[in-house]
Scaffold this active site. Structure first.
Site, PDB file in Angstrom:
ATOM      1  N   TYR A  98      43.392  42.565  39.158  1.00  0.00           N
ATOM      2  CA  TYR A  98      44.365  43.443  39.801  1.00  0.00           C
ATOM      3  C   TYR A  98      45.791  43.086  39.374  1.00  0.00           C
ATOM      4  CZ  TYR A  98      40.845  45.605  42.736  1.00  0.00           C
ATOM      5  OH  TYR A  98      39.771  46.331  43.184  1.00  0.00           O
ATOM      6  N   GLU A 140      35.650  44.229  48.266  1.00  0.00           N
ATOM      7  CA  GLU A 140      34.811  43.725  47.182  1.00  0.00           C
ATOM      8  C   GLU A 140      34.333  42.307  47.469  1.00  0.00           C
ATOM      9  OE1 GLU A 140      37.425  44.463  43.873  1.00  0.00           O
ATOM     10  OE2 GLU A 140      37.438  46.597  44.404  1.00  0.00           O
TER      11      GLU A 140
END
Length: 393
Positions: A98, A140
């Protein structure tokens, strides 16, 4: 969720950012893949990148998330986040990636919008990004923990069945001889294969068999429609993978899962290869003895193109209250409709919950028809194969 100051800035700049998102995402992917070519080689779908569909999906998701923050400041768009998180988890996405995305996405924003990206604007959109990213990371993490980690596992092909000229079903078992974790009807697995150029490309395939038999079963449609490059992974699986071969699979993911009590009426609607998760759901209903009405709807090019048709019909026949309606564009047999799926004369019971899978135009049409028949929008669930372009329309 979004700070008051950032909300004002995002609201003021959303039209400009939204209008430029297509160009921003194009430059973002180009810059990131130039700096990190391994991501395109081994993580991102090269077919979707070439077609531009992944860029459209990313732009639609970012715009939808920002809009939701402004319109519903005390809520998160959990349904959208869950769908994305399941896909990321099936790919093995990690939190550090990310930061890589952030670096290249904001470089693209600055490149496209130039001087309009003041420190205030950058800070506001940075807040939007990390709100979305951290929410996904948290979901996640939970998904990985539930499945014992993000590791890939070798599975041996024990059976290969040609369903149609272009669809093959693979049945696999763990090559390590270990136990098979359960899954929910409607979920999918990722399959990672080595290609001739050294890439290890990943694709998702719905599990097309009912849970509980100790194996995994997934069906693959060969992609070669003449309007786009042939599918790399589907072509590899069709041409090269035979009984005895070993494939790498993820655990099962996906949030389009059958969730209905025995007294809940259902519509299970599919078109083309969208039949795969629907057949898994139908098999589960047959095995569990679902008593409420089930309306089974499917559209295809022809009976010969209808993958898993035997299972489709057999599972429905086991249910005590099932209605089956098939439509074919050509060669429709007696009792089937000709042309596209049309629910105009299909009864839908009050309180029905619907599950859809197939091309976007099909699902949008069926959703509209179901809502017109009184089905609550919240009770219409769908699965998109590939990048989710529902938000990008």
């Amino acid at each position: 969720m979004l700070s008051e100051q950032s909300a004002v800035t995002v609201r003021a700049t959303l039209p400009a950012v939204g209008a430029a998102l297509g160009e921003i995402t194009e430059r973002f992917y180009a810059g990131m893949f130039a700096a990190r070519p391994e991501l395109l080689r081994d993580l991102f779908n090269r077919g979707n990148q070439a077609a531009g569909t992944q860029r459209q999906a990313l732009a639609g998701s970012v715009a939808a998330f920002a809009t939701h923050l402004l319109d519903h400041p005390d809520e998160r768009p959990d349904a959208m986040l869950s769908r994305i998180a399941h896909k990321h988890a099936s790919l093995g996405v990690t939190p550090d990636q990310y930061a890589i995305v952030h670096e290249h996405l904001f470089a693209a924003i600055a490149e496209v919008l130039g001087d309009a990206v003041t420190p205030e604007v950058a800070a506001a959109w940075d807040e939007v990004y990390w709100l979305m990213a951290n929410a996904l990371i948290a979901v996640e993490k939970r998904l990985y923990e539930e499945r014992g980690g993000a590791a890939w596992r070798p599975w041996e092909v024990v059976e290969r069945v040609a369903e149609t000229a272009d669809v093959v079903t693979f049945r696999v078992r763990p090559a390590d001889g270990g136990p098979v974790r359960g899954f929910l009807p409607g979920q999918y697995v990722s399959v990672r294969v080595p290609l001739a150029d050294g890439a290890r490309q990943i694709r998702q395939y719905s599990l097309s068999g009912a849970p509980g038999d100790g194996l995994r079963q997934f069906s693959v449609k060969r992609v070669h429609d003449g309007q786009a490059p042939d599918g790399e992974v589907s072509g590899h699986l069709h041409a090269r993978v035979r009984v005895g071969e070993v494939l790498e699979l993820s655990e099962a993911y996906g949030d389009l899962v059958l969730d209905a009590g025995d007294d809940t009426p259902l519509v299970l609607a599919s078109a083309g290869i969208g039949v795969t998760p629907i057949v898994a759901m139908l098999g589960h209903l047959a095995d569990s003895g679902h008593r409420a009405p089930v309306t089974v709807v499917h559209g295809d090019r022809s009976p010969a193109d209808h993958a898993l048709r035997t299972d489709h019909e057999a599972y429905a026949a086991k249910l005590p209250d099932a209605t089956v309606r098939f439509w074919y564009e050509r060669d429709a047999p007696a009792g089937a409709g000709t042309g596209y799926v049309d629910l105009a004369d299909v009864p839908v019971a009050p309180g029905t919950r619907a599950y859809l899978c197939g091309p976007l135009p099909f699902m949008r049409t069926v959703r509209e028809q179901l809502i017109a028949k009184g089905v609550a929008p919240a009770d219409v669930h769908y699965e998109v194969f590939g990048p989710d372009l529902w938000l990008a329309k």
